[in-house]
Design a protein around this motif. Structure first.
Motif, mmCIF file in Angstrom:
data_model
loop_
_atom_site.group_PDB
_atom_site.id
_atom_site.type_symbol
_atom_site.label_atom_id
_atom_site.label_comp_id
_atom_site.label_asym_id
_atom_site.label_seq_id
_atom_site.Cartn_x
_atom_site.Cartn_y
_atom_site.Cartn_z
ATOM 1 N N GLN A 6 61.469 66.864 64.685
ATOM 2 C CA GLN A 6 61.488 66.850 63.136
ATOM 3 C C GLN A 6 61.927 65.878 62.351
ATOM 4 O O GLN A 6 62.736 65.205 62.612
ATOM 5 C CB GLN A 6 62.106 68.315 63.043
ATOM 6 C CG GLN A 6 62.192 68.642 61.395
ATOM 7 C CD GLN A 6 63.122 69.927 61.124
ATOM 8 O OE1 GLN A 6 64.332 70.189 61.600
ATOM 9 N NE2 GLN A 6 62.585 70.835 60.556
ATOM 10 N N CYS A 7 61.361 65.599 61.171
ATOM 11 C CA CYS A 7 61.831 64.617 60.265
ATOM 12 C C CYS A 7 61.642 65.182 59.040
ATOM 13 O O CYS A 7 60.573 65.888 58.657
ATOM 14 C CB CYS A 7 61.278 63.209 60.513
ATOM 15 S SG CYS A 7 59.372 63.222 60.107
ATOM 16 N N ALA A 8 62.446 64.928 57.997
ATOM 17 C CA ALA A 8 62.364 65.489 56.553
ATOM 18 C C ALA A 8 63.273 64.478 55.587
ATOM 19 O O ALA A 8 63.864 63.973 55.914
ATOM 20 C CB ALA A 8 63.080 66.835 56.452
ATOM 21 N N LEU A 9 62.537 64.476 54.236
ATOM 22 C CA LEU A 9 62.920 64.036 53.265
ATOM 23 C C LEU A 9 63.785 64.928 52.554
ATOM 24 O O LEU A 9 63.442 65.881 51.957
ATOM 25 C CB LEU A 9 61.937 63.634 52.355
ATOM 26 C CG LEU A 9 62.361 62.300 51.246
ATOM 27 C CD1 LEU A 9 63.112 61.225 52.010
ATOM 28 C CD2 LEU A 9 60.760 62.118 50.632
ATOM 29 N N VAL A 10 65.094 64.771 52.595
ATOM 30 C CA VAL A 10 66.247 65.767 51.942
ATOM 31 C C VAL A 10 66.353 65.371 50.284
ATOM 32 O O VAL A 10 66.818 64.156 50.100
ATOM 33 C CB VAL A 10 67.490 65.810 52.667
ATOM 34 C CG1 VAL A 10 68.602 66.772 51.986
ATOM 35 C CG2 VAL A 10 67.401 66.138 53.917
ATOM 36 N N HIS A 11 66.146 66.267 49.376
ATOM 37 C CA HIS A 11 66.245 66.052 48.017
ATOM 38 C C HIS A 11 65.457 64.742 47.341
ATOM 39 O O HIS A 11 65.755 64.193 46.641
ATOM 40 C CB HIS A 11 67.760 65.906 47.642
ATOM 41 C CG HIS A 11 68.440 67.179 47.918
ATOM 42 N ND1 HIS A 11 69.760 67.211 47.836
ATOM 43 C CD2 HIS A 11 68.194 68.316 48.520
ATOM 44 C CE1 HIS A 11 70.375 68.330 48.263
ATOM 45 N NE2 HIS A 11 69.153 68.975 48.664
ATOM 46 N N GLY A 12 64.436 64.465 48.252
ATOM 47 C CA GLY A 12 63.640 63.450 47.901
ATOM 48 C C GLY A 12 63.945 61.986 47.828
ATOM 49 O O GLY A 12 63.445 61.115 47.555
#
Length: 198
Positions: A177-183
């Motif tokens: 999983q990979c994510a961009l947190v708060h942009g």
């Protein structure tokens, strides 16, 4: 697991952190996990800034799902992250339970032309006043494409900002999983999933 500053609770001083964990689902309605998070300290040595590991925050998380998702109703679950005594608070701060919160969440999935569309809505209550900005409603949507079911994309509001990410189960066991947190900040997880044959 790599966690950016935006993902960490407000009372943690770290700019980023790493974590690891183990989870078990004994029954379809009961989940438990143990997730230590490394604590880092910024040191100034010879005019240079260095980060060093000095401790870890250990937490136990428990989730119970009393209502299974049906054709016309959502699944309903509640739980606690960082299980511990709720009265260990001094001056609005819980000295050890950085991640401690109580939550209730509902989720529902729909099949739309081969694509799976999911939605979830939650209410979280962070126990300490330090993390009060994270209290309240959270929710999001997920999309799982028909051409590759192990892939899922997510957009969510976590109570402080918008996160967007993708996750995938590879070879039936490896979850990435990979994510961009708060942009603005990256977060990544790599884990191994195994189902015991009993």
């Amino acid at each position: 697991m790599y966690m950016s500053r935006e993902f960490l609770p407000d009372q943690m001083p770290d700019k980023y952190s790493f974590g690891y964990g183990v989870g078990v689902t004994l029954f379809s309605w009961l989940e438990a996990s143990y997730c230590p998070t490394l604590l880092w300290m910024e040191k100034h040595v010879d005019g240079k800034v260095k980060h060093a590991f000095y401790n870890e925050d250990r937490r136990l998380n428990v989730k119970v799902r009393p209502l299974k998702e049906g054709r016309w109703w959502p699944a309903l679950a509640f739980g606690m992250d960082d299980v511990g005594r709720l009265d260990r608070i001094k001056d609005g701060k819980n000295l050890n339970n950085y991640f401690q919160n109580l939550y209730v969440v509902g989720s529902k999935h729909f099949d739309t032309g081969g694509y799976e569309l999911g939605a979830h809505l939650a209410y979280r209550y962070y126990v300490t006043d330090v993390n009060r900005k994270r209290r309240g409603m959270a929710g999001g949507v997920t999309v799982r494409p028909s051409f590759y079911r192990p892939l899922r994309a997510t957009v969510e509001w976590d109570g402080k900002g918008v996160n967007a990410g993708v996750d995938m189960l590879l070879w039936h066991h490896l979850f990435a999983q990979c994510a961009l947190v708060h942009g603005s900040s990256f977060m990544g997880i790599l884990s191994y999933h195994y189902t015991m044959p009993f």
